[in-house]
Write a protein that holds these residues in place. Sequence first.
Motif, PDB file in Angstrom:
ATOM      1  N   PRO A  29       3.334  35.264   2.125  1.00 58.66           N
ATOM      2  CA  PRO A  29       3.512  34.106   1.234  1.00 58.66           C
ATOM      3  C   PRO A  29       4.936  33.569   1.234  1.00 58.66           C
ATOM      4  O   PRO A  29       5.144  32.351   1.163  1.00 58.66           O
ATOM      5  CB  PRO A  29       3.123  34.657  -0.145  1.00 58.66           C
ATOM      6  N   ALA A  30       5.924  34.461   1.312  1.00 60.46           N
ATOM      7  CA  ALA A  30       7.313  33.997   1.328  1.00 60.46           C
ATOM      8  C   ALA A  30       7.611  33.212   2.595  1.00 60.46           C
ATOM      9  O   ALA A  30       8.303  32.183   2.562  1.00 60.46           O
ATOM     10  CB  ALA A  30       8.254  35.191   1.206  1.00 60.46           C
ATOM     11  N   MET A  31       7.084  33.665   3.724  1.00 54.36           N
ATOM     12  CA  MET A  31       7.320  32.952   4.978  1.00 54.36           C
ATOM     13  C   MET A  31       6.633  31.585   4.960  1.00 54.36           C
ATOM     14  O   MET A  31       7.204  30.570   5.410  1.00 54.36           O
ATOM     15  CB  MET A  31       6.825  33.787   6.150  1.00 54.36           C
ATOM     16  N   LEU A  32       5.435  31.535   4.419  1.00 59.63           N
ATOM     17  CA  LEU A  32       4.745  30.244   4.306  1.00 59.63           C
ATOM     18  C   LEU A  32       5.495  29.307   3.359  1.00 59.63           C
ATOM     19  O   LEU A  32       5.545  28.092   3.582  1.00 59.63           O
ATOM     20  CB  LEU A  32       3.313  30.456   3.824  1.00 59.63           C
ATOM     21  N   GLY A  33       6.086  29.868   2.314  1.00 62.15           N
ATOM     22  CA  GLY A  33       6.892  29.061   1.413  1.00 62.15           C
ATOM     23  C   GLY A  33       8.116  28.493   2.104  1.00 62.15           C
ATOM     24  O   GLY A  33       8.482  27.321   1.890  1.00 62.15           O
ATOM     25  N   LEU A  34       8.772  29.289   2.944  1.00 64.22           N
ATOM     26  CA  LEU A  34       9.915  28.786   3.707  1.00 64.22           C
ATOM     27  C   LEU A  34       9.480  27.684   4.661  1.00 64.22           C
ATOM     28  O   LEU A  34      10.190  26.680   4.837  1.00 64.22           O
ATOM     29  CB  LEU A  34      10.543  29.923   4.521  1.00 64.22           C
ATOM     30  N   ALA A  35       8.333  27.860   5.292  1.00 67.29           N
ATOM     31  CA  ALA A  35       7.869  26.885   6.281  1.00 67.29           C
ATOM     32  C   ALA A  35       7.507  25.554   5.630  1.00 67.29           C
ATOM     33  O   ALA A  35       7.724  24.494   6.215  1.00 67.29           O
ATOM     34  CB  ALA A  35       6.676  27.446   7.042  1.00 67.29           C
ATOM     35  N   GLY A  36       6.951  25.584   4.414  1.00 62.66           N
ATOM     36  CA  GLY A  36       6.609  24.355   3.724  1.00 62.66           C
ATOM     37  C   GLY A  36       5.520  23.571   4.451  1.00 62.66           C
ATOM     38  O   GLY A  36       4.573  24.141   4.982  1.00 62.66           O
ATOM     39  N   ASP A  37       5.668  22.262   4.491  1.00 61.60           N
ATOM     40  CA  ASP A  37       4.682  21.390   5.119  1.00 61.60           C
ATOM     41  C   ASP A  37       4.857  21.433   6.637  1.00 61.60           C
ATOM     42  O   ASP A  37       5.853  20.957   7.173  1.00 61.60           O
ATOM     43  CB  ASP A  37       4.855  19.953   4.604  1.00 61.60           C
ATOM     44  N   VAL A  38       3.882  22.020   7.325  1.00 64.01           N
ATOM     45  CA  VAL A  38       3.961  22.145   8.779  1.00 64.01           C
ATOM     46  C   VAL A  38       2.930  21.255   9.483  1.00 64.01           C
ATOM     47  O   VAL A  38       2.736  21.372  10.697  1.00 64.01           O
ATOM     48  CB  VAL A  38       3.770  23.607   9.219  1.00 64.01           C
ATOM     49  N   SER A  39       2.288  20.380   8.757  1.00 66.53           N
ATOM     50  CA  SER A  39       1.249  19.526   9.351  1.00 66.53           C
ATOM     51  C   SER A  39       1.808  18.721  10.522  1.00 66.53           C
ATOM     52  O   SER A  39       2.833  18.040  10.393  1.00 66.53           O
ATOM     53  CB  SER A  39       0.684  18.577   8.291  1.00 66.53           C
ATOM     54  N   GLY A  40       1.170  18.852  11.677  1.00 68.89           N
ATOM     55  CA  GLY A  40       1.580  18.117  12.860  1.00 68.89           C
ATOM     56  C   GLY A  40       2.756  18.706  13.610  1.00 68.89           C
ATOM     57  O   GLY A  40       3.164  18.158  14.638  1.00 68.89           O
ATOM     58  N   ARG A  41       3.306  19.818  13.142  1.00 69.94           N
ATOM     59  CA  ARG A  41       4.469  20.417  13.783  1.00 69.94           C
ATOM     60  C   ARG A  41       4.032  21.448  14.828  1.00 69.94           C
ATOM     61  O   ARG A  41       3.011  22.114  14.680  1.00 69.94           O
ATOM     62  CB  ARG A  41       5.396  21.063  12.749  1.00 69.94           C
ATOM     63  N   ARG A  42       4.826  21.571  15.868  1.00 72.39           N
ATOM     64  CA  ARG A  42       4.599  22.570  16.906  1.00 72.39           C
ATOM     65  C   ARG A  42       5.352  23.832  16.505  1.00 72.39           C
ATOM     66  O   ARG A  42       6.581  23.824  16.415  1.00 72.39           O
ATOM     67  CB  ARG A  42       5.102  22.064  18.254  1.00 72.39           C
ATOM     68  N   VAL A  43       4.621  24.921  16.278  1.00 71.04           N
ATOM     69  CA  VAL A  43       5.213  26.138  15.725  1.00 71.04           C
ATOM     70  C   VAL A  43       4.960  27.312  16.670  1.00 71.04           C
ATOM     71  O   VAL A  43       3.832  27.515  17.133  1.00 71.04           O
ATOM     72  CB  VAL A  43       4.620  26.461  14.342  1.00 71.04           C
ATOM     73  N   LEU A  44       6.004  28.086  16.934  1.00 68.66           N
ATOM     74  CA  LEU A  44       5.890  29.337  17.665  1.00 68.66           C
ATOM     75  C   LEU A  44       5.934  30.485  16.678  1.00 68.66           C
ATOM     76  O   LEU A  44       6.884  30.614  15.903  1.00 68.66           O
ATOM     77  CB  LEU A  44       7.039  29.478  18.667  1.00 68.66           C
ATOM     78  N   ASP A  45       4.900  31.323  16.688  1.00 68.90           N
ATOM     79  CA  ASP A  45       4.884  32.554  15.900  1.00 68.90           C
ATOM     80  C   ASP A  45       5.357  33.668  16.827  1.00 68.90           C
ATOM     81  O   ASP A  45       4.597  34.186  17.651  1.00 68.90           O
ATOM     82  CB  ASP A  45       3.476  32.820  15.374  1.00 68.90           C
ATOM     83  N   ALA A  46       6.630  34.020  16.720  1.00 67.36           N
ATOM     84  CA  ALA A  46       7.260  34.990  17.611  1.00 67.36           C
ATOM     85  C   ALA A  46       7.099  36.386  17.025  1.00 67.36           C
ATOM     86  O   ALA A  46       7.773  36.744  16.064  1.00 67.36           O
ATOM     87  CB  ALA A  46       8.738  34.650  17.788  1.00 67.36           C
ATOM     88  N   GLY A  47       6.189  37.164  17.604  1.00 71.09           N
ATOM     89  CA  GLY A  47       5.811  38.443  17.032  1.00 71.09           C
ATOM     90  C   GLY A  47       4.620  38.258  16.117  1.00 71.09           C
ATOM     91  O   GLY A  47       4.642  38.668  14.960  1.00 71.09           O
ATOM     92  N   CYS A  48       3.564  37.650  16.658  1.00 64.08           N
ATOM     93  CA  CYS A  48       2.442  37.196  15.822  1.00 64.08           C
ATOM     94  C   CYS A  48       1.534  38.317  15.352  1.00 64.08           C
ATOM     95  O   CYS A  48       0.709  38.118  14.456  1.00 64.08           O
ATOM     96  CB  CYS A  48       1.627  36.160  16.573  1.00 64.08           C
ATOM     97  N   GLY A  49       1.641  39.520  15.944  1.00 63.76           N
ATOM     98  CA  GLY A  49       0.760  40.606  15.532  1.00 63.76           C
ATOM     99  C   GLY A  49      -0.699  40.230  15.691  1.00 63.76           C
ATOM    100  O   GLY A  49      -1.103  39.600  16.677  1.00 63.76           O
ATOM    101  N   SER A  50      -1.507  40.576  14.703  1.00 67.75           N
ATOM    102  CA  SER A  50      -2.946  40.300  14.764  1.00 67.75           C
ATOM    103  C   SER A  50      -3.288  38.885  14.296  1.00 67.75           C
ATOM    104  O   SER A  50      -4.467  38.544  14.197  1.00 67.75           O
ATOM    105  CB  SER A  50      -3.710  41.330  13.930  1.00 67.75           C
ATOM    106  N   GLY A  51      -2.285  38.070  13.980  1.00 61.83           N
ATOM    107  CA  GLY A  51      -2.491  36.649  13.774  1.00 61.83           C
ATOM    108  C   GLY A  51      -2.707  36.113  12.377  1.00 61.83           C
ATOM    109  O   GLY A  51      -3.036  34.928  12.239  1.00 61.83           O
ATOM    110  N   PRO A  52      -2.490  36.875  11.284  1.00 62.64           N
ATOM    111  CA  PRO A  52      -2.751  36.297   9.966  1.00 62.64           C
ATOM    112  C   PRO A  52      -1.819  35.144   9.606  1.00 62.64           C
ATOM    113  O   PRO A  52      -2.259  34.146   9.018  1.00 62.64           O
ATOM    114  CB  PRO A  52      -2.588  37.479   9.007  1.00 62.64           C
ATOM    115  N   LEU A  53      -0.540  35.240   9.944  1.00 61.75           N
ATOM    116  CA  LEU A  53       0.380  34.136   9.655  1.00 61.75           C
ATOM    117  C   LEU A  53       0.064  32.940  10.553  1.00 61.75           C
ATOM    118  O   LEU A  53       0.076  31.788  10.089  1.00 61.75           O
ATOM    119  CB  LEU A  53       1.824  34.580   9.861  1.00 61.75           C
TER     120      LEU A  53
END
Length: 232
Positions: A29-53
């Motif tokens: 939740p804290a990371m999603l709060g930092l990210a804020g509105d990501v609609s339409g943005r190209r995002v790299l999840d570096a160290g994505c693990g099993s993918g929940p984030l």
Amino acid sequence: MATTDYDTFANAYAKENEANLFNAYYERPAMLGLAGDVSGRRVLDAGCGSGPLMAALRDRGAAVTGVDASAAMVELARARLGPDADLRVADLADPLPFADADFDDVVASLVLHYLQDWAGPLAELRRVLRPGGRLMVSVNHPGTYPIVHPDADYFAVTRYSEDYAFDGEVAWLTFWHRPLHAMTAAFTEAGFRITSISEPPPAPDTPADVLPPGLEPGRSFLCFLFFALEAV
């Protein structure tokens, strides 16, 4: 292909990650709060693990690519996200398989503290970010290290290992402690401007029985440290 520590207990870790305090109600939740509105943005999840984030960012409208050093974790992420998900097995210690300025944002959740050297990985993350792009990082809070290891030198970059129970399975994880000033120096030397450093509380919807004894809802505790950085 070489295996990583996480390959040996990927399923147990992924199951624990779904609903525990540290991941489900605190870091994610804290990371999603930092990210804020990501609609339409190209995002790299570096160290994505099993993918929940990665899944949560995709649900918020981002075009997300995920990389992880663990092939087993990438397979779990693919099972979660579907066969068309952009997932790669890649080690942050190596050059990343992306073009310059490919992403608007990078999230690196609880991954940098596994690396002794930050210079190369941060340089690669800066390379794949467009100018003005954001890097959002969470790491083990350096202030907890001298509490758990009172005889250790806080100011030295130090390798240490700890045991964790994931879904009843005990695993040993190896981290690299680095003091706060070494973290901030690494970020600025790699071409980032620090826009925030935060120590948030767990999410408001955290069940009371998940919180540690004595921790009231809405109060922070020493666990992880969060950075928001801008590529300059």
